[in-house]
Design an enzyme around this catalytic site. Structure first.
Site, short mmCIF file in Angstrom:
data_model
loop_
_atom_site.label_atom_id
_atom_site.label_comp_id
_atom_site.label_asym_id
_atom_site.label_seq_id
_atom_site.Cartn_x
_atom_site.Cartn_y
_atom_site.Cartn_z
N ARG A 48 -15.97 -47.68 -17.74
CA ARG A 48 -17.06 -46.97 -17.06
C ARG A 48 -18.41 -47.62 -17.38
NH1 ARG A 48 -18.02 -41.94 -18.73
NH2 ARG A 48 -18.86 -41.27 -16.72
N LYS A 57 -5.59 -12.50 -12.64
CA LYS A 57 -4.40 -12.41 -11.78
C LYS A 57 -4.05 -13.78 -11.20
CE LYS A 57 -1.09 -10.83 -9.09
NZ LYS A 57 -1.07 -11.29 -7.77
N HIS A 61 -2.40 -15.73 -13.87
CA HIS A 61 -1.03 -15.21 -13.97
C HIS A 61 -0.13 -15.90 -12.95
CE1 HIS A 61 2.10 -12.67 -12.19
NE2 HIS A 61 2.30 -12.16 -13.39
N ASN A 62 -0.59 -15.98 -11.72
CA ASN A 62 0.22 -16.60 -10.68
C ASN A 62 0.42 -18.09 -10.94
OD1 ASN A 62 -0.12 -14.03 -9.60
ND2 ASN A 62 -0.16 -14.78 -7.50
N GLY A 69 0.81 -1.21 0.00
CA GLY A 69 0.00 0.00 0.00
C GLY A 69 0.85 1.27 0.00
N SER A 80 0.12 -7.11 -9.98
CA SER A 80 1.30 -7.98 -9.94
C SER A 80 2.58 -7.19 -10.08
CB SER A 80 1.26 -9.01 -11.06
OG SER A 80 2.46 -9.77 -11.04
N GLU A 94 3.03 -18.39 -13.42
CA GLU A 94 4.29 -18.06 -12.73
C GLU A 94 4.85 -19.30 -12.02
OE1 GLU A 94 3.92 -14.51 -10.23
OE2 GLU A 94 4.91 -15.60 -8.63
N LYS A 136 -4.39 -7.11 4.06
CA LYS A 136 -4.29 -8.58 4.05
C LYS A 136 -5.60 -9.16 3.50
CE LYS A 136 -2.56 -12.11 7.20
NZ LYS A 136 -1.28 -12.26 6.47
#
Ligand code: NBP
Length: 479
Positions: A445, A182, A185-186, A14, A128, A189, A75
């Site tokens: 199956r 996002k 994205h992670n 922040g 990010s 990553e 948080k």
């Protein structure tokens, strides 16, 4: 004085974002933190920013010009809900609350719905780039309404990273779309990091090169098609020498990888959506496996192969590993974009895949040269069914797949774990297979659960009377 933007939550992210808003964005920034000392410290340490500090939420609201716009950087979880409740109390219809924390996208969907009922806009924005990005320009993935984007767009553009002249921010889609993207994205990553780690491990075990020598290889790779932030920092980490022992730092770091949960979220979400993000999943599992010291110790004496990795031509081997890394990386991104497509369909978001690749070119952790190729692929064919089939990437696979196979075979023969390399290759071969043994699975199956199957030669749904005379009957498909 009035502020045009506010920040709530002045821990490292922040504070840096507030400084970025003031210095790069030229905004007047109101700041608030639950415990006032952090607010005071930030004002004292950065007089140049001209922050307008507030001691209470009421004061914070009074300091902001309308429509009030505030970014929450606290948080994720209960803290975010607590701050939203307070802002809803002091804000008015038309104002905008932005959550810039790492929220789970389903929480963002829930919050957006609840806040919208008050007439206030709620925007979940994925941010990010870590601390450094927050200060000097992150990649920003905002969701929320079109109305809020009108006010928010220019502010976010003023603080985002810039890649080839373009700010790394776009209105991703409504409600939770930004936090969804996002999250993916992670996930990518995680896969990228694991693939790089496997490449390092194979080169080290195959050639006996030192971490410093391997750092040079990564630095060299960073000048080619693998050019990316993660390759760049890998070279830095491998070159680092431990001050207390004189050993390469990588050799004194405990080999148990931590995780904060966004990779697991990606995999859980992909399972729900039925999208095989196997590269990302293997990366998450590899971290989990590494962090099981008791199991690893108990298994340490289990038998391995007789052979070790025997590399006769180190230069050729390193080049094979580079190609395996590039091919596996394409798969990881292709799977990540599949998850974005499936999420957009499930949640009704109009996500422009090419724009997502474009805003990942700067600021964020997976920033990479080759994202331009992804943007181009989706520009040429917005309905592309799998990224790996776009001409540029199909050519890359044609160029790299033999080397990739050699590397996976060598790793398996020598007992060197390469879960992300090998599962990506299995995925690639699965995609391109003419026939899959899924036919047999359907037969199984049908045998134990009468789940029925379809035939290749005629329409309809069928069931074999396995416990009877084993004739086939046409069945009503109830599944
Ligand atoms: P933290 O995640 O450590 O959160 C600390 C902040 O939350 C403090 O300002 C604290 O106030 C505030 N807070 C808490 Br805890 N509970 C609160 C409550 N009930 N009401 C009001 N404020 C509350 O901070 P951070 O590391 O700067 O991360 C902020 C966000 O950014 C997180 O969501 C995090 O996941 C995300 N993040 C992103 C990246 C990235 O690369 N994108 C990196 C790191 C973090 P206090 O000072 O009064 O305790």
């Amino acid at each position: 004085a009035q502020a045009n933007i506010g920040v709530v939550g002045l821990a490292v992210m922040g504070s840096n974002l507030a400084r970025n808003l003031a210095s790069r964005g030229g905004n007047t920034v109101a700041i608030f933190n639950r415990s006032y000392e952090k607010t005071e410290t930030l004002v004292d340490e950065h007089p140049e920013a001209g922050f307008l500090p507030a001691k209470t939420y009421e004061e914070f609201a009074a300091t902001l010009s309308k429509p009030r716009t505030a970014i929450i950087m606290v948080k994720a979880g209960a803290g975010t809900d607590a701050v939203i409740d307070e802002l809803v109390r002091v804000f008015e219809p038309g104002d905008i609350i932005v959550d810039g924390g790492n929220a789970l996208f389903t929480d963002t969907i829930r919050r957006e719905k609840a806040v919208r009922e008050t007439g206030i806009n709620f925007v979940g924005a994925g941010i990010s780039g870590g601390e450094e990005g927050a200060l000097n320009g992150p990649s920003i993935m905002p969701g929320g309404s079109d109305e809020s984007w009108v006010t928010l767009g220019p502010i976010l553009k003023s603080i985002a990273a810039v890649a080839e002249g373009e700010p790394c921010v776009t209105h991703v889609g409504h409600d939770g779309a930004g936090h969804f993207v996002k999250m993916i994205h992670n996930g990518i990553e995680y896969a990228d990091m694991q693939l790089i780690a496997e490449a390092y491990d194979l080169i080290r075990k195959g050639t006996g090169k030192t971490p410093a020598e391997i750092a040079d290889i990564f630095a060299e790779w960073n000048r080619g098609e693998l050019e990316s932030y993660l390759i760049e920092i890998t070279a830095e980490v491998l070159r680092q020498v431990d001050a207390s022992t004189g050993a390469p730092l990588v050799d004194v770091i405990l080999d148990q990888a931590g995780a904060k949960g966004t990779g697991a979220w990606t995999v859980q979400t992909a399972l729900d959506l039925g999208v095989p993000v196997s590269g990302i999943a293997e990366a998450v599992f590899a971290r989990s496996l590494s962090s099981k010291p008791a199991q690893r110790a108990a298994a340490a004496d289990l038998p391995g192969p007789d052979e070790t990795l025997d590399v006769s031509d180190p230069e050729a081997f390193v080049e094979d590993v580079r190609q395996a890394l590039y091919a596996s990386k394409i798969i990881a991104y292709s799977q990540g974009f599949d998850a974005i497509v499936a999420g957009a369909e499930q949640y009704g978001w109009d996500i422009k895949k090419g724009d997502i690749a474009a805003i990942w070119r700067g600021g964020c952790i997976i920033r990479a040269q080759f994202l331009n190729r992804i943007t181009e692929a989706y520009a040429a064919d917005p309905g592309l069914v799998a990224l790996v089939t776009a001409p540029y990437f199909a050519d890359a696979m044609a160029r790299t797949q033999q080397a990739w196979r050699r590397v996976v075979v060598a790793a398996a023969r020598a007992g060197i774990p390469s879960p992300a390399f090998s599962s990506s290759l299995a995925y690639y071969d699965g995609l391109r297979a003419d026939r899959l043994p899924a036919a047999l699975v359907q037969g199984q199956r049908d045998f134990f659960g009468a789940h029925t199957y379809k035939r290749i030669d005629r329409d309809g749904t069928f069931h074999t009377l396995w416990s009877g005379d084993r004739t086939e009957i046409e069945a009503v498909d109830t599944h």
